[in-house]
Design a protein around this motif. Structure first.
Motif, PDB file in Angstrom:
ATOM      1  N   ALA A 121       0.832  -1.208   0.000  1.00 50.63           N
ATOM      2  CA  ALA A 121       0.000   0.000   0.000  1.00 50.63           C
ATOM      3  C   ALA A 121       0.865   1.256   0.000  1.00 50.63           C
ATOM      4  CB  ALA A 121      -0.947  -0.007   1.193  1.00 50.63           C
ATOM      5  N   GLU A 122       1.985   1.233   0.714  1.00 46.70           N
ATOM      6  CA  GLU A 122       2.907   2.367   0.710  1.00 46.70           C
ATOM      7  C   GLU A 122       3.463   2.608  -0.687  1.00 46.70           C
ATOM      8  OE1 GLU A 122       6.008   1.631   3.514  1.00 46.70           O
ATOM      9  OE2 GLU A 122       4.703   1.901   5.255  1.00 46.70           O
ATOM     10  N   GLN A 123       3.786   1.518  -1.397  1.00 39.31           N
ATOM     11  CA  GLN A 123       4.339   1.661  -2.743  1.00 39.31           C
ATOM     12  C   GLN A 123       3.301   2.192  -3.723  1.00 39.31           C
ATOM     13  OE1 GLN A 123       6.635  -1.726  -4.214  1.00 39.31           O
ATOM     14  NE2 GLN A 123       6.908  -2.388  -2.093  1.00 39.31           N
ATOM     15  N   SER A 136       1.220   7.173   8.266  1.00 39.90           N
ATOM     16  CA  SER A 136       0.080   6.290   8.029  1.00 39.90           C
ATOM     17  C   SER A 136      -0.051   6.048   6.534  1.00 39.90           C
ATOM     18  CB  SER A 136      -1.213   6.893   8.591  1.00 39.90           C
ATOM     19  OG  SER A 136      -1.542   8.079   7.894  1.00 39.90           O
ATOM     20  N   VAL A 137      -0.721   4.960   6.214  1.00 45.99           N
ATOM     21  CA  VAL A 137      -0.971   4.618   4.829  1.00 45.99           C
ATOM     22  C   VAL A 137      -2.384   4.062   4.752  1.00 45.99           C
ATOM     23  CG1 VAL A 137      -0.007   2.293   5.009  1.00 45.99           C
ATOM     24  CG2 VAL A 137      -0.107   3.414   2.792  1.00 45.99           C
ATOM     25  N   GLU A 138      -3.073   4.384   3.656  1.00 47.10           N
ATOM     26  CA  GLU A 138      -4.440   3.909   3.496  1.00 47.10           C
ATOM     27  C   GLU A 138      -4.673   3.621   2.018  1.00 47.10           C
ATOM     28  OE1 GLU A 138      -8.962   5.598   4.024  1.00 47.10           O
ATOM     29  OE2 GLU A 138      -7.381   6.401   5.293  1.00 47.10           O
ATOM     30  N   GLY A 139      -5.305   2.499   1.734  1.00 51.17           N
ATOM     31  CA  GLY A 139      -5.601   2.170   0.353  1.00 51.17           C
ATOM     32  C   GLY A 139      -6.169   0.771   0.241  1.00 51.17           C
ATOM     33  N   VAL A 140      -6.546   0.422  -0.958  1.00 54.60           N
ATOM     34  CA  VAL A 140      -7.089  -0.904  -1.244  1.00 54.60           C
ATOM     35  C   VAL A 140      -6.123  -1.599  -2.192  1.00 54.60           C
ATOM     36  CG1 VAL A 140      -8.996  -2.184  -2.261  1.00 54.60           C
ATOM     37  CG2 VAL A 140      -9.455  -0.102  -0.964  1.00 54.60           C
ATOM     38  N   ILE A 141      -5.704  -2.798  -1.832  1.00 53.82           N
ATOM     39  CA  ILE A 141      -4.810  -3.598  -2.669  1.00 53.82           C
ATOM     40  C   ILE A 141      -5.605  -4.786  -3.183  1.00 53.82           C
ATOM     41  CG2 ILE A 141      -2.724  -5.009  -2.739  1.00 53.82           C
ATOM     42  CD1 ILE A 141      -2.130  -2.058  -2.391  1.00 53.82           C
ATOM     43  N   ARG A 142      -5.710  -4.881  -4.499  1.00 53.09           N
ATOM     44  CA  ARG A 142      -6.400  -6.006  -5.131  1.00 53.09           C
ATOM     45  C   ARG A 142      -5.421  -6.739  -6.037  1.00 53.09           C
ATOM     46  NH1 ARG A 142     -11.004  -2.158  -6.477  1.00 53.09           N
ATOM     47  NH2 ARG A 142     -12.454  -2.497  -4.774  1.00 53.09           N
ATOM     48  N   GLN A 155      -2.515  -6.766 -13.883  1.00 54.93           N
ATOM     49  CA  GLN A 155      -3.748  -7.305 -13.315  1.00 54.93           C
ATOM     50  C   GLN A 155      -4.528  -6.210 -12.577  1.00 54.93           C
ATOM     51  OE1 GLN A 155      -3.190 -10.534 -10.572  1.00 54.93           O
ATOM     52  NE2 GLN A 155      -5.356 -10.959 -10.423  1.00 54.93           N
ATOM     53  N   VAL A 156      -3.830  -5.332 -11.881  1.00 53.42           N
ATOM     54  CA  VAL A 156      -4.488  -4.209 -11.200  1.00 53.42           C
ATOM     55  C   VAL A 156      -5.161  -3.304 -12.220  1.00 53.42           C
ATOM     56  CG1 VAL A 156      -4.074  -2.134  -9.802  1.00 53.42           C
ATOM     57  CG2 VAL A 156      -2.925  -4.275  -9.235  1.00 53.42           C
ATOM     58  N   TYR A 157      -4.479  -3.053 -13.347  1.00 54.41           N
ATOM     59  CA  TYR A 157      -5.052  -2.218 -14.401  1.00 54.41           C
ATOM     60  C   TYR A 157      -6.309  -2.867 -14.980  1.00 54.41           C
ATOM     61  CZ  TYR A 157      -5.482   0.409 -18.730  1.00 54.41           C
ATOM     62  OH  TYR A 157      -5.965   1.168 -19.757  1.00 54.41           O
ATOM     63  N   ASP A 158      -6.261  -4.175 -15.209  1.00 53.90           N
ATOM     64  CA  ASP A 158      -7.435  -4.879 -15.730  1.00 53.90           C
ATOM     65  C   ASP A 158      -8.600  -4.811 -14.747  1.00 53.90           C
ATOM     66  OD1 ASP A 158      -6.075  -5.494 -18.037  1.00 53.90           O
ATOM     67  OD2 ASP A 158      -5.502  -7.509 -17.368  1.00 53.90           O
ATOM     68  N   LEU A 159      -8.312  -4.954 -13.458  1.00 56.35           N
ATOM     69  CA  LEU A 159      -9.364  -4.821 -12.440  1.00 56.35           C
ATOM     70  C   LEU A 159      -9.915  -3.398 -12.416  1.00 56.35           C
ATOM     71  CD1 LEU A 159      -7.736  -6.845  -9.526  1.00 56.35           C
ATOM     72  CD2 LEU A 159      -9.767  -7.502 -10.826  1.00 56.35           C
ATOM     73  N   TYR A 160      -9.040  -2.422 -12.587  1.00 58.42           N
ATOM     74  CA  TYR A 160      -9.441  -1.018 -12.610  1.00 58.42           C
ATOM     75  C   TYR A 160     -10.368  -0.732 -13.791  1.00 58.42           C
ATOM     76  CZ  TYR A 160      -8.914   4.024 -13.313  1.00 58.42           C
ATOM     77  OH  TYR A 160      -9.155   5.350 -13.519  1.00 58.42           O
ATOM     78  N   GLU A 207       6.361 -12.862   1.622  1.00 58.04           N
ATOM     79  CA  GLU A 207       6.690 -12.090   0.427  1.00 58.04           C
ATOM     80  C   GLU A 207       5.458 -12.042  -0.469  1.00 58.04           C
ATOM     81  OE1 GLU A 207      10.142 -13.618  -1.563  1.00 58.04           O
ATOM     82  OE2 GLU A 207      11.275 -13.801   0.307  1.00 58.04           O
ATOM     83  N   LEU A 208       5.095 -10.833  -0.916  1.00 59.61           N
ATOM     84  CA  LEU A 208       3.952 -10.629  -1.807  1.00 59.61           C
ATOM     85  C   LEU A 208       4.426 -10.021  -3.121  1.00 59.61           C
ATOM     86  CD1 LEU A 208       1.288  -8.957   0.542  1.00 59.61           C
ATOM     87  CD2 LEU A 208       1.392 -11.337  -0.166  1.00 59.61           C
ATOM     88  N   SER A 209       3.673 -10.271  -4.174  1.00 59.74           N
ATOM     89  CA  SER A 209       3.917  -9.581  -5.442  1.00 59.74           C
ATOM     90  C   SER A 209       2.589  -9.042  -5.958  1.00 59.74           C
ATOM     91  CB  SER A 209       4.557 -10.514  -6.469  1.00 59.74           C
ATOM     92  OG  SER A 209       3.625 -11.452  -6.927  1.00 59.74           O
ATOM     93  N   LEU A 210       2.674  -7.948  -6.669  1.00 58.83           N
ATOM     94  CA  LEU A 210       1.494  -7.300  -7.219  1.00 58.83           C
ATOM     95  C   LEU A 210       1.776  -6.940  -8.668  1.00 58.83           C
ATOM     96  CD1 LEU A 210      -1.338  -6.114  -6.691  1.00 58.83           C
ATOM     97  CD2 LEU A 210      -0.224  -3.998  -6.015  1.00 58.83           C
ATOM     98  N   ASP A 211       1.139  -7.644  -9.580  1.00 59.64           N
ATOM     99  CA  ASP A 211       1.291  -7.389 -11.013  1.00 59.64           C
ATOM    100  C   ASP A 211       0.370  -6.236 -11.384  1.00 59.64           C
ATOM    101  OD1 ASP A 211       1.722  -7.456 -13.714  1.00 59.64           O
ATOM    102  OD2 ASP A 211       0.696  -9.363 -14.054  1.00 59.64           O
ATOM    103  N   MET A 212       0.951  -5.120 -11.778  1.00 57.29           N
ATOM    104  CA  MET A 212       0.159  -3.928 -12.075  1.00 57.29           C
ATOM    105  C   MET A 212      -0.693  -4.086 -13.325  1.00 57.29           C
ATOM    106  SD  MET A 212       0.575  -2.089  -9.501  1.00 57.29           S
ATOM    107  CE  MET A 212      -0.074  -0.502  -9.894  1.00 57.29           C
TER     108      MET A 212
END
Length: 157
Positions: free
Chosen positions: A79-81, A106-112, A137-142, A130-135
């Protein structure tokens, strides 16, 4: 002369009528297209949690709680990133001498769409996730919810 004056008045009347109603006559059709970035980064985050500091009646319960805590810590880092971190500082001076100083973050947001890459213990007292977030996939969800767009073409009628 009379005919000429009459022509000028008629022309002026037509110009006024067209000027008043002309804006309402012209209609337009706007076509939009979606905007897609050229590249999509993959973000990674690592979360840590101490095992023995967790609340629980047994070592296995403490280990499970540390797994959950390290996962939440990794999500916080993601969420910070993605959203950045909000910082708030306060400093109190009296006679030009610092009396107290505070800094809050503080940090606030939604990570999908984040995926757990690895979850493992390190040593006897630490658990790591360890987590990874493929942007992409995030773009497609968006796109499914926001439908971002830009003007592709405007046609005036």
């Amino acid at each position: 002369m009379f005919l000429r004056m009459r022509s000028v008045c008629r022309f002026a009347a037509i110009a006024v009528v067209l000027g008043i109603t002309g804006c309402g006559i012209i209609d337009k059709h706007v076509e939009y297209e979606t905007i897609e970035p050229d590249t999509y980064p993959t973000l990674t985050a690592i979360g840590y949690a101490p095992i023995m500091s967790q609340r629980g009646e047994s070592d296995s319960v403490k280990r499970i709680m540390a797994m959950k805590a390290s996962k939440l810590d990794a999500y916080r880092e993601l969420a910070e990133q993605v959203y950045g971190q909000k910082l708030q500082g306060d400093q109190v001076l009296s006679s030009l001498v610092v009396e107290s100083e505070t800094l809050r973050a503080s940090v606030e947001g939604v990570i999908r769409g984040a995926k757990v890459v690895k979850a493992y213990p390190v040593g006897d007292d630490t658990y790591v996730t360890e987590l990874s977030l493929d942007m992409k996939q995030v773009y497609d969800l968006y796109l499914t919810t926001a439908k971002p767009r830009r003007v592709r073409e405007v046609k005036y009628y």
